[in-house]
Scaffold this motif. Structure first.
Motif, PDB file in Angstrom:
ATOM      1  N   UNK A 107      32.499  73.203  10.059  1.00 38.86           N
ATOM      2  CA  UNK A 107      33.293  73.184  11.287  1.00 38.86           C
ATOM      3  C   UNK A 107      34.312  72.059  11.268  1.00 38.86           C
ATOM      4  N   UNK A 108      33.913  70.911  10.715  1.00 37.68           N
ATOM      5  CA  UNK A 108      34.876  69.797  10.639  1.00 37.68           C
ATOM      6  C   UNK A 108      36.008  70.159   9.691  1.00 37.68           C
ATOM      7  N   UNK A 109      35.635  70.805   8.550  1.00 38.01           N
ATOM      8  CA  UNK A 109      36.660  71.151   7.566  1.00 38.01           C
ATOM      9  C   UNK A 109      37.651  72.147   8.136  1.00 38.01           C
ATOM     10  N   UNK A 110      37.213  72.988   9.064  1.00 35.90           N
ATOM     11  CA  UNK A 110      38.106  73.994   9.643  1.00 35.90           C
ATOM     12  C   UNK A 110      38.797  73.489  10.914  1.00 35.90           C
ATOM     13  N   UNK A 169      45.578  70.220  10.961  1.00 33.30           N
ATOM     14  CA  UNK A 169      46.783  69.997  11.779  1.00 33.30           C
ATOM     15  C   UNK A 169      47.204  71.241  12.550  1.00 33.30           C
ATOM     16  N   UNK A 170      46.300  72.209  12.644  1.00 28.97           N
ATOM     17  CA  UNK A 170      46.618  73.421  13.398  1.00 28.97           C
ATOM     18  C   UNK A 170      46.852  73.071  14.871  1.00 28.97           C
ATOM     19  N   UNK A 171      47.831  73.744  15.475  1.00 27.54           N
ATOM     20  CA  UNK A 171      48.175  73.590  16.898  1.00 27.54           C
ATOM     21  C   UNK A 171      48.697  72.200  17.248  1.00 27.54           C
ATOM     22  N   UNK A 172      49.035  71.409  16.251  1.00 25.00           N
ATOM     23  CA  UNK A 172      49.486  70.045  16.516  1.00 25.00           C
ATOM     24  C   UNK A 172      51.019  70.046  16.619  1.00 25.00           C
ATOM     25  N   UNK A 173      51.523  69.711  17.805  1.00 22.24           N
ATOM     26  CA  UNK A 173      52.977  69.639  17.965  1.00 22.24           C
ATOM     27  C   UNK A 173      53.468  68.324  17.404  1.00 22.24           C
ATOM     28  N   UNK A 174      54.507  68.401  16.582  1.00 18.36           N
ATOM     29  CA  UNK A 174      55.035  67.182  15.958  1.00 18.36           C
ATOM     30  C   UNK A 174      56.211  66.660  16.780  1.00 18.36           C
ATOM     31  N   UNK A 221      59.866  90.302   1.712  1.00 14.50           N
ATOM     32  CA  UNK A 221      60.238  91.564   1.061  1.00 14.50           C
ATOM     33  C   UNK A 221      59.099  92.578   1.104  1.00 14.50           C
ATOM     34  N   UNK A 222      57.858  92.097   1.170  1.00 13.84           N
ATOM     35  CA  UNK A 222      56.710  93.001   1.153  1.00 13.84           C
ATOM     36  C   UNK A 222      56.148  93.255   2.545  1.00 13.84           C
ATOM     37  N   UNK A 223      56.923  92.915   3.569  1.00  8.95           N
ATOM     38  CA  UNK A 223      56.556  93.349   4.901  1.00  8.95           C
ATOM     39  C   UNK A 223      55.732  92.393   5.736  1.00  8.95           C
ATOM     40  N   UNK A 224      55.650  91.119   5.338  1.00  4.24           N
ATOM     41  CA  UNK A 224      54.973  90.145   6.186  1.00  4.24           C
ATOM     42  C   UNK A 224      56.013  89.531   7.107  1.00  4.24           C
ATOM     43  N   UNK A 225      55.877  89.733   8.396  1.00  2.22           N
ATOM     44  CA  UNK A 225      56.852  89.217   9.352  1.00  2.22           C
ATOM     45  C   UNK A 225      56.648  87.744   9.625  1.00  2.22           C
ATOM     46  N   UNK A 226      57.677  87.118  10.186  1.00  2.00           N
ATOM     47  CA  UNK A 226      57.607  85.685  10.485  1.00  2.00           C
ATOM     48  C   UNK A 226      56.396  85.366  11.356  1.00  2.00           C
ATOM     49  N   UNK A 227      56.228  86.175  12.424  1.00  4.72           N
ATOM     50  CA  UNK A 227      55.227  85.804  13.422  1.00  4.72           C
ATOM     51  C   UNK A 227      53.806  86.026  12.917  1.00  4.72           C
ATOM     52  N   UNK A 228      53.640  86.780  11.831  1.00  2.00           N
ATOM     53  CA  UNK A 228      52.296  86.963  11.289  1.00  2.00           C
ATOM     54  C   UNK A 228      51.685  85.612  10.907  1.00  2.00           C
ATOM     55  N   UNK A 229      52.484  84.750  10.320  1.00  2.00           N
ATOM     56  CA  UNK A 229      51.979  83.436   9.921  1.00  2.00           C
ATOM     57  C   UNK A 229      52.376  82.343  10.916  1.00  2.00           C
ATOM     58  N   UNK A 230      53.599  82.432  11.448  1.00  2.00           N
ATOM     59  CA  UNK A 230      54.113  81.322  12.248  1.00  2.00           C
ATOM     60  C   UNK A 230      53.849  81.496  13.739  1.00  2.00           C
ATOM     61  N   UNK A 246      50.667  77.505  13.628  1.00  2.00           N
ATOM     62  CA  UNK A 246      49.859  78.516  14.303  1.00  2.00           C
ATOM     63  C   UNK A 246      48.606  78.838  13.494  1.00  2.00           C
ATOM     64  N   UNK A 247      48.711  78.799  12.182  1.00  2.00           N
ATOM     65  CA  UNK A 247      47.610  79.209  11.314  1.00  2.00           C
ATOM     66  C   UNK A 247      46.992  77.987  10.644  1.00  2.00           C
ATOM     67  N   UNK A 248      45.773  78.166  10.152  1.00  2.00           N
ATOM     68  CA  UNK A 248      45.089  77.020   9.554  1.00  2.00           C
ATOM     69  C   UNK A 248      45.706  76.641   8.216  1.00  2.00           C
ATOM     70  N   UNK A 249      46.353  77.601   7.526  1.00  2.00           N
ATOM     71  CA  UNK A 249      46.912  77.418   6.189  1.00  2.00           C
ATOM     72  C   UNK A 249      45.824  77.097   5.165  1.00  2.00           C
ATOM     73  N   UNK A 250      44.565  77.398   5.504  1.00  2.00           N
ATOM     74  CA  UNK A 250      43.513  77.187   4.522  1.00  2.00           C
ATOM     75  C   UNK A 250      43.387  78.404   3.630  1.00  2.00           C
TER      76      UNK A 250
END
Lengths: 256, 219
Positions: B33-36, B42-47, B135-144, B156-160
């Protein structure tokens, strides 16, 4: 126990002080290394947009020294990369006279060009449906913000207070050569900045083709006449007008 | 010689085995849980940025396309941070006297880049390329996430790695048509299972074995 019983044969203790010291050192190292995730995380190399204190401007991404031409980037095709005629600005014309194009001031205070001595007449790229599609897409990314969905100069940024650009839909710009639009995208004009670094040359020609399609879309009566005028020196005599017309019908109403 | 251990010591010894296993389990759970946690990801952290730039205003309210500024997202591994010149395309006229924009004007005057704080920082042992995902159909908002709702952008995502793999194992659940890549309001539920399979085939997305091969990302 063992050591005390067999003192003579085996004088050393089972675990020497040195071994204990080494083990302690190892334990301390393992504990410290928990915080060393960043060795691999941030490697000592420079990727795009990284900071580099070595240079005065702190940019790891270096700019080419002025006048440098990378292999394959000579861009000697003047028509394609500048939208200018081959002899423009050279021969008997000096740079100053070549740049002279008649200008006037329109109702909204914009200085506008009224003669286009150097600009090439026709798009050097064959105008196809693919080119127009690409042009539409790029127009909606880069141009729509000011020039608006149909090019009448009422984009969102203009509604926020940016000076209104001239509309595409007057006789002056309907009669302007393709090279003029390309030149303005490349180098900017008036209050419009250069978009040369944001839009590659091929995409600029696609946008020019789409602007032509927009002009036809807003001027249905002049459509036939324009097509006839252009037919004489068109690169691709049939597809431009046909595809341009269908393109307009498809997109005219759905723009926000 | 007196008994060293009390009779109950047998039970204590047995119980200690169970307790040791339980403690180990709890410790492992806490570790995961700590690792995630966003403390480490830094998920959800506004810079805090050097300029109070609002993506919500520029793309949400004004409708400026992502690619107006992030020009290289379709052609390069990096989506591209716009040069100050791009800001000045509009702000040479709009808010041209605003004190909020002084860092932008200073950057333009002195030809020194604005030093933005990086929000999405992938570890450098992971290879990532924006252009192939787009190019393979992953939209911006899927990750961001919905950037058009973020005054200050956060991750938005953990990037793990488990997050990367959740899509690489099952790409058809996340892809969308090319026309919707930059649509930040896109709702993935609009597509049926068949449409997704068809999209995956049209994009020629490789097998899960290929997508989850070590050297796909660690090269």
């Amino acid at each position: 126990m063992l050591t005390s019983n067999f003192k003579v044969q085996n004088p050393k203790p089972l675990i020497s002080n040195r071994a204990i010291f080494c083990l302690l050192l190892l334990a301390a190292y393992s504990l410290l290394s928990l915080g060393c995730r960043y060795d691999m995380q941030d490697q000592p190399r420079y990727k795009a947009f990284k900071k580099n204190d070595f240079f005065a401007d702190n940019k790891a991404m270096r700019e080419l020294p002025e006048g440098t031409v990378a292999r394959g980037y000579l861009r000697e095709n003047k028509a394609f990369y500048q939208g200018k005629k081959e002899n423009a600005g050279s021969n008997n014309a000096t740079a100053a006279t070549a740049a002279v194009a008649a200008t006037t001031t329109d109702a909204s205070g914009n200085t506008v060009v009224t003669s286009f001595p150097d600009a090439i007449e026709k798009n050097p790229v064959p105008v196809t449906q693919e080119l127009l599609d690409r042009g539409e897409q790029r127009y909606k990314v880069f141009c729509i913000v000011c020039h608006g969905p149909v090019g009448s100069g009422d984009g969102m940024v203009v509604r926020r207070g940016y000076p209104k650009p001239p509309t595409y839909h007057d006789d002056r710009l309907r009669g302007a050569p393709d090279g003029h639009f390309f030149d303005v995208i490349t180098n900017g004009w008036g209050k419009m900045n250069s978009y040369g670094s944001q839009i590659p040359a091929a995409d600029r020609w696609a946008i020019v083709a789409y602007i032509r399609a927009l002009q036809i879309s807003q001027n249905p009566n002049g459509n036939v006449q324009m097509t006839q005028n252009n037919a004489g020196n068109a690169v691709n005599q049939t597809t431009p007008s046909n595809s341009a017309t269908t393109q307009n019908q498809n997109t005219g109403g759905q723009n926000r | 010689m007196a008994q060293l251990f009390h009779r109950g010591a047998n039970n204590v010894a047995k119980a200690s085995l169970v307790i040791a296993v339980l403690l180990g389990g709890v410790a492992f759970y806490v570790y995961t849980q700590v690792a995630r946690s966003s403390y480490l990801t830094n998920q959800f952290l506004e810079k805090q940025q050097p300029v109070q730039f609002s993506h919500k205003h520029h793309t949400g309210d004004d409708g400026i396309d992502c690619r107006y500024c992030h020009t290289s997202v379709e052609t390069s591994y990096s989506a591209g941070i716009p040069p100050t010149q791009t800001c000045m395309n509009c702000h040479n006229q709009l808010w041209a006297d605003s004190p909020y924009l002084e860092p932008v004007r200073a950057s333009f005057r002195d030809n020194k880049p604005i030093e933005w704080e990086r929000v999405h920082d992938l570890p450098e042992y992971a290879y990532f390329n924006h252009s192939i995902h787009v190019a393979k159909g992953v939209g911006c908002s899927t990750c961001h996430g919905q950037i058009d709702n973020m005054p200050a952008v956060y991750q938005e995502s953990s990037l793990q790695m488990e997050w990367c793999l959740s899509c690489h194992r099952n790409p058809e659940a996340f892809i969308r048509p090319q026309s919707e890549i930059y649509n930040q309001e896109w709702d993935g539920n609009d597509l049926t299972v068949e449409q997704r399979q068809q999209l995956k085939a049209d994009y020629k997305i490789r097998s899960t074995q290929m997508l989850t091969s070590c050297s796909t990302c660690h090269r």
